[in-house]
Enzyme design. Structure first.
Site, PDB file in Angstrom:
ATOM      1  N   PHE B 118      45.432 -24.625  43.321  1.00  0.00           N
ATOM      2  CA  PHE B 118      44.676 -24.867  42.097  1.00  0.00           C
ATOM      3  C   PHE B 118      44.151 -23.534  41.590  1.00  0.00           C
ATOM      4  O   PHE B 118      44.107 -22.554  42.343  1.00  0.00           O
ATOM      5  CB  PHE B 118      43.503 -25.820  42.404  1.00  0.00           C
ATOM      6  CG  PHE B 118      43.574 -27.131  41.686  1.00  0.00           C
ATOM      7  CD1 PHE B 118      44.732 -27.888  41.718  1.00  0.00           C
ATOM      8  CD2 PHE B 118      42.472 -27.627  40.983  1.00  0.00           C
ATOM      9  CE1 PHE B 118      44.792 -29.127  41.062  1.00  0.00           C
ATOM     10  CE2 PHE B 118      42.526 -28.849  40.319  1.00  0.00           C
ATOM     11  CZ  PHE B 118      43.683 -29.594  40.364  1.00  0.00           C
ATOM     12  N   GLN B 238      32.775 -26.133  29.982  1.00  0.00           N
ATOM     13  CA  GLN B 238      34.162 -25.822  30.332  1.00  0.00           C
ATOM     14  C   GLN B 238      35.150 -26.489  29.373  1.00  0.00           C
ATOM     15  O   GLN B 238      35.018 -27.665  29.055  1.00  0.00           O
ATOM     16  CB  GLN B 238      34.458 -26.307  31.758  1.00  0.00           C
ATOM     17  CG  GLN B 238      35.892 -26.018  32.171  1.00  0.00           C
ATOM     18  CD  GLN B 238      36.098 -26.117  33.671  1.00  0.00           C
ATOM     19  OE1 GLN B 238      36.265 -27.192  34.218  1.00  0.00           O
ATOM     20  NE2 GLN B 238      36.033 -24.979  34.335  1.00  0.00           N
ATOM     21  N   HIS B 240      39.069 -27.372  29.201  1.00  0.00           N
ATOM     22  CA  HIS B 240      40.254 -27.477  30.053  1.00  0.00           C
ATOM     23  C   HIS B 240      41.460 -27.017  29.246  1.00  0.00           C
ATOM     24  O   HIS B 240      41.628 -27.418  28.105  1.00  0.00           O
ATOM     25  CB  HIS B 240      40.431 -28.936  30.511  1.00  0.00           C
ATOM     26  CG  HIS B 240      41.369 -29.090  31.657  1.00  0.00           C
ATOM     27  ND1 HIS B 240      42.728 -28.923  31.541  1.00  0.00           N
ATOM     28  CD2 HIS B 240      41.139 -29.372  32.964  1.00  0.00           C
ATOM     29  CE1 HIS B 240      43.288 -29.116  32.731  1.00  0.00           C
ATOM     30  NE2 HIS B 240      42.350 -29.385  33.606  1.00  0.00           N
ATOM     31  N   LEU B 250      43.391 -35.846  29.420  1.00  0.00           N
ATOM     32  CA  LEU B 250      43.553 -34.770  30.398  1.00  0.00           C
ATOM     33  C   LEU B 250      44.971 -34.729  30.980  1.00  0.00           C
ATOM     34  O   LEU B 250      45.535 -35.743  31.348  1.00  0.00           O
ATOM     35  CB  LEU B 250      42.547 -34.991  31.525  1.00  0.00           C
ATOM     36  CG  LEU B 250      42.575 -33.997  32.688  1.00  0.00           C
ATOM     37  CD1 LEU B 250      42.223 -32.600  32.214  1.00  0.00           C
ATOM     38  CD2 LEU B 250      41.612 -34.442  33.782  1.00  0.00           C
ATOM     39  N   GLU B 253      45.323 -29.937  36.013  1.00  0.00           N
ATOM     40  CA  GLU B 253      45.645 -28.589  36.464  1.00  0.00           C
ATOM     41  C   GLU B 253      46.705 -28.643  37.569  1.00  0.00           C
ATOM     42  O   GLU B 253      47.467 -27.694  37.767  1.00  0.00           O
ATOM     43  CB  GLU B 253      44.359 -27.951  37.010  1.00  0.00           C
ATOM     44  CG  GLU B 253      44.470 -26.520  37.396  1.00  0.00           C
ATOM     45  CD  GLU B 253      43.079 -25.893  37.570  1.00  0.00           C
ATOM     46  OE1 GLU B 253      42.176 -26.191  36.759  1.00  0.00           O
ATOM     47  OE2 GLU B 253      42.912 -25.113  38.504  1.00  0.00           O
ATOM     48  N   ARG B 286      40.265 -21.751  34.614  1.00  0.00           N
ATOM     49  CA  ARG B 286      40.353 -22.493  33.356  1.00  0.00           C
ATOM     50  C   ARG B 286      39.817 -21.725  32.160  1.00  0.00           C
ATOM     51  O   ARG B 286      40.392 -21.775  31.072  1.00  0.00           O
ATOM     52  CB  ARG B 286      39.591 -23.808  33.499  1.00  0.00           C
ATOM     53  CG  ARG B 286      40.284 -24.751  34.443  1.00  0.00           C
ATOM     54  CD  ARG B 286      39.465 -25.986  34.717  1.00  0.00           C
ATOM     55  NE  ARG B 286      40.220 -26.869  35.601  1.00  0.00           N
ATOM     56  CZ  ARG B 286      39.740 -28.009  36.088  1.00  0.00           C
ATOM     57  NH1 ARG B 286      38.525 -28.404  35.780  1.00  0.00           N
ATOM     58  NH2 ARG B 286      40.482 -28.769  36.870  1.00  0.00           N
ATOM     59  N   HIS B 351      35.769 -30.228  28.616  1.00  0.00           N
ATOM     60  CA  HIS B 351      36.100 -30.945  29.846  1.00  0.00           C
ATOM     61  C   HIS B 351      34.910 -31.160  30.776  1.00  0.00           C
ATOM     62  O   HIS B 351      34.824 -32.182  31.430  1.00  0.00           O
ATOM     63  CB  HIS B 351      37.185 -30.163  30.585  1.00  0.00           C
ATOM     64  CG  HIS B 351      37.698 -30.847  31.815  1.00  0.00           C
ATOM     65  ND1 HIS B 351      38.224 -32.120  31.781  1.00  0.00           N
ATOM     66  CD2 HIS B 351      37.764 -30.449  33.112  1.00  0.00           C
ATOM     67  CE1 HIS B 351      38.602 -32.467  33.013  1.00  0.00           C
ATOM     68  NE2 HIS B 351      38.323 -31.489  33.836  1.00  0.00           N
ATOM     69  N   ARG B 386      33.440 -23.566  36.356  1.00  0.00           N
ATOM     70  CA  ARG B 386      33.757 -24.347  37.548  1.00  0.00           C
ATOM     71  C   ARG B 386      35.233 -24.217  37.893  1.00  0.00           C
ATOM     72  O   ARG B 386      36.078 -24.222  37.008  1.00  0.00           O
ATOM     73  CB  ARG B 386      33.428 -25.820  37.306  1.00  0.00           C
ATOM     74  CG  ARG B 386      33.870 -26.732  38.422  1.00  0.00           C
ATOM     75  CD  ARG B 386      33.434 -28.154  38.198  1.00  0.00           C
ATOM     76  NE  ARG B 386      34.158 -28.843  37.140  1.00  0.00           N
ATOM     77  CZ  ARG B 386      35.395 -29.341  37.270  1.00  0.00           C
ATOM     78  NH1 ARG B 386      36.081 -29.176  38.391  1.00  0.00           N
ATOM     79  NH2 ARG B 386      35.954 -29.978  36.257  1.00  0.00           N
TER      80      ARG B 386
END
Lengths: 236, 575
Positions: B118, B238, B240, B250, B253, B286, B351, B386
């Site tokens: 990730f 954030q 995304h 969504l 990721e 991100r 996000h 994050r």
């Protein structure tokens, strides 16, 4: 892009009045969903219209309703998929209506709870994870995606006539744990399903399978459970 | 008046995990939630949850220290290091607990919990259940709450689904309980409690282009904000990188973690052309990818309408079906595209809310008996940005901590069932307000004001910000608050009155939006997700500190607190 006519079955709990109401809304974009249509009505035409919604991406199970003859999720049903601009919407069937498209889901949840819907391993947990092979994990792949939207429950004719019938979603939940290599309460689970209101009530109508927005297969789970029950009885 | 020793508000992963922790200590607990717990936004989390288990062949040398460092670096060094260490040390235990409770994690060939790479992580440490990890975790924990409810040996655990919390009752510096509305009937009720835990999720719906569920209005942050608890670091929002174009659903990721490419209209993997993403490419953090995507689009290398392509085709049919089946379903249903054959049109979208209710590493706030956990809280473990896979982890770790601390507090409390009068007064005020709202005879449906707020936040408080735009946003929000005086609700009934709910929550959303804007305008630097075009550098000298935003009737008031340092040296954030 033209107009869409939405005929909505409504219920006003204050007046105890049930009625159909017709709304004509603009078809704003090619990929407009039924949920967006309902919002259009609520925000521009009639703010007394009530319906449930949350994720608007088909994972939370809030917005199940009866749309043009089938129980579906409003959020992932595009008007274009319905292939008509006349749409009839009713609340989920076989559950008491609270207001408009909001039904009382408690009978559905009570049945979910009756199935002991949690893993029952036979031994205390090891220090690390319980080992489950990729093959064993693949067994449950087909039963873990249920979002508890009740489309299957409401399209099943048996849940209408037998108020205690567990229904497709709850039976699928039983199968979810029967199929899990880590669960060791198979006997108890089969016993629950073998009750007068368990698997034997299923009339093989297959509406549940047709209406599942996650393309799950409750009839297959019901057959699997029946096999388990019979297998158990056949052994000494 | 109802009484439970502890009341948890929010039925997502943090709330349910907290409720279990409370009940495990034989303290009675109620969970109040705006939706049935299984409809909570946790259910939409896709890619996974981080824990340094070392199950991946390339993860052998992973450990909690490396997880902590990645998290702190990802936060652009704004996270409190002790909080991050607390989280990463607990990570493995929490994930194994989920496995023991039945979570159907995907598996390695050895039968262990599978992990994938990730963004911003040095090792593949994101544990997953295909691409529906949030769904699997939420259902698992909910199943356990049913087990707890069915167990006879403990005090009760009660669920109140579809209740909207309108106000806290605070007396002196102690929380006494809250007032809530049962949405099905519109009836108000007082809930007396020894302790209250808020796990109400984020405030994504301050923005129009959000991946969040429609329920994430920020009301859960507004209620304690009104009661005097500051909101911390709210300017860090954030975005995304990959949300489905036009719908902002969504696209995990994990799709990039599994090897997906981001491509511009020239067919280039453009992330190679930027210094900050050139090395990590699609698994850069991100904030960096979202910025670079925005630059591509504004400089004319996007596709018509403003999107880019996420190309999964080279992964092959088998891998897409095994690892990303949910993504394929989303593409088929919402865009009519099969990612096996076609690239996915994506754009960045709001996000996650890094900021939230100011609380300690033990989830305590400055009001005694009031705790916060999950996305609603700001501990802070995410700082300015994050990392993917850390939000589900935060909910489990801090959900449990909040539950433990609240239960301990209740068990040591000597004076109980105090504050009935304060609750009755709060009830009377709320009833008054609801009557006033229902009787308003202005012009607009409250949703119009909400839509205007969402547009304004996207336009001026988005991925890139500047002083001018933020000032305009601040004025814009004040105008919208004025417009709220002139709303109209035609339906006067109380049962399922959703216009009333929108109006009540809008007041909260606007106040929380003001906190975001105030923090962003004051913070004259760029750090993590907060990118000021007029202050493009990180400024540790002046801004290595947390923003605390206090509610006043005149508008937000800011204070600052120090970032707690730790063993990891503050450095330039390079990938």
């Amino acid at each position: 892009m033209g107009k869409i006519t939405l005929d909505i079955e409504r219920y006003d709990p204050d007046k105890k009045a049930q009625f159909f109401q017709s709304f004509q809304i603009p078809w704003e974009k090619r990929d407009m969903t039924v949920l967006e249509g309902l919002f259009y009505i609520q925000e521009n035409m009639d703010d007394s219209l009530s319906f449930r919604t949350s994720c608007r991406s088909a994972v939370c199970g809030s917005c199940a309703m009866h749309i043009n003859g089938q129980h579906r999720l409003a959020c992932n049903t595009l008007f274009s998929v319905l292939k008509t601009n006349k749409v009839t919407i009713r609340p989920l069937a076989h559950l008491p209506v609270q207001k408009d498209l909001c039904v009382d889901m408690s009978p559905f949840w009570e049945k979910y709870e009756k199935t002991m819907p949690y893993l029952m391993p036979g031994s205390p947990p090891p220090e690390e994870e319980r080992i489950q092979s990729e093959g064993q994990r693949a067994e449950i792949d087909v039963v873990i995606d249920c979002i508890q939207c009740a489309c299957c429950y409401s399209s099943c004719p048996v849940t209408l006539t037998s108020k205690d019938y567990l229904g497709p979603a709850a039976l699928l939940k039983i199968d979810r744990f029967l199929k899990d290599s880590r669960d060791e309460a198979k006997g108890k689970r089969l016993e629950t399903a073998d009750s007068p209101f368990g698997v034997w009530r299923c009339h093989n109508v297959y509406n549940c399978q047709r209406s599942c927005p996650k393309k799950l297969d409750p009839p297959r789970s019901i057959v699997n459970i029946k096999r388990g029950i019979l297998g158990k009885e056949l052994r000494p | 008046m109802r009484y439970h020793e502890v009341i948890v508000v929010g039925g997502g992963l943090a709330g349910l995990r907290a409720a279990i922790a409370v009940n495990e200590r034989n303290v009675s607990v109620a969970v109040l939630s705006k939706v049935h717990p299984l409809r909570s936004h946790t259910v939409a989390a896709q890619g996974g949850v981080n824990a340094p288990l070392g199950n991946h062949p390339r993860g052998h040398y992973d450990n909690w220290e490396k997880h902590a460092y990645d998290t702190i670096k990802g936060s652009d060094f704004l996270a409190d290091q002790d909080a991050v260490i607390r989280m990463t040390r607990e990570a493995a235990a929490r994930i194994l607990e989920m496995e023991h409770w039945g979570c159907p994690f995907s598996r390695t060939p050895e039968g262990k919990i599978a992990q994938r790479p990730f963004g911003g992580a040095g090792f593949p440490r994101t544990c997953y259940v295909a691409d529906t990890t949030g769904h699997a975790l939420l259902h698992t924990v909910y199943e356990q709450t049913v087990r707890f409810q069915q167990a006879a040996e403990r005090k009760e655990m009660v669920l109140y689904p579809e209740w909207l919390i309108t106000n806290l009752a605070v007396e002196g510096e102690e929380c006494r309980g809250l007032v809530a509305m049962e949405m099905a009937t519109g009836r108000l009720e007082t809930f007396l409690a020894e302790a209250v835990i808020f796990a109400t999720g984020g405030a994504g719906r301050l923005y129009g282009n959000s991946t969040n569920a429609l329920i994430n209005t920020g009301m859960g942050m507004a209620v304690p904000y009104w009661a005097g608890i500051p909101l911390k670091d709210m300017e860090f929002i954030q975005f995304h990188p990959t949300t489905l174009y036009g719908k902002n659903v969504l696209i995990t990721e994990g799709a990039r973690g599994e090897g997906g490419f981001l491509v511009n209209n020239k067919g280039e993997r453009f992330l190679a052309n930027y210094a900050d993403s050139g090395k990590a490419m699609e698994v850069a953090p991100r904030d960096i990818i979202s910025r670079n995507m925005t630059k591509e689009i504004t400089e004319g290398r996007g596709f018509e309408g403003g999107y880019l392509h996420l190309d999964l085709r080279h992964l092959g049919r088998e891998k897409i079906l095994a690892r990303l089946p949910g993504i394929r379903e989303i593409c088929l249903e919402f865009a009519g595209i099969d990612p096996i054959d076609e690239p996915i049109p994506v754009q960045p979208g709001q996000h996650y809310t890094m900021g939230g209710i100011d609380c300690t590493t033990e989830c305590e706030t400055r009001i005694k008996g009031f705790y916060a956990a999950g996305e609603a809280a700001c501990v802070s473990v995410h700082g300015a940005n994050r990392l993917g896979g850390n939000s589900l982890l935060e909910t489990l770790v801090f959900g449990q901590i909040a539950g433990d601390r609240a239960a301990e507090y209740v068990q040591t409390k000597t004076q109980r069932e105090q504050g009935k009068k304060a609750l009755e007064e709060t009830l009377a005020r709320t009833e008054e307000k609801i009557k006033k709202t229902l009787n308003s005879t202005g012009k607009e449906h409250p949703s119009k004001i909400r839509d205007a707020m969402q547009d304004l936040m996207v336009k001026d408080v988005g991925i890139f910000r500047n002083g001018q735009g933020l000032k305009e946003a601040s004025e814009g929000l004040r105008d919208l608050k004025e417009r709220c005086r002139d709303i109209k609700i035609n339906y006067k009934g109380r049962a399922w009155n959703q216009a009333l709910v929108i109006a009540l929550e809008l007041e909260g959303s606007l106040d929380v939006a003001e906190a975001v804007v105030a923090g962003a305008l004051a913070r004259e630097e760029s750090r993590g997700s907060h990118s000021r075009t007029d202050f493009s550098k990180r400024d540790d000298q002046n801004w290595l500190r947390h923003t605390l935003c206090f509610f006043t009737p005149e508008g937000p008031r800011l204070e600052y607190s120090e970032v707690r340092p730790g063993p990891f040296k503050i450095a330039e954030r390079k990938y």
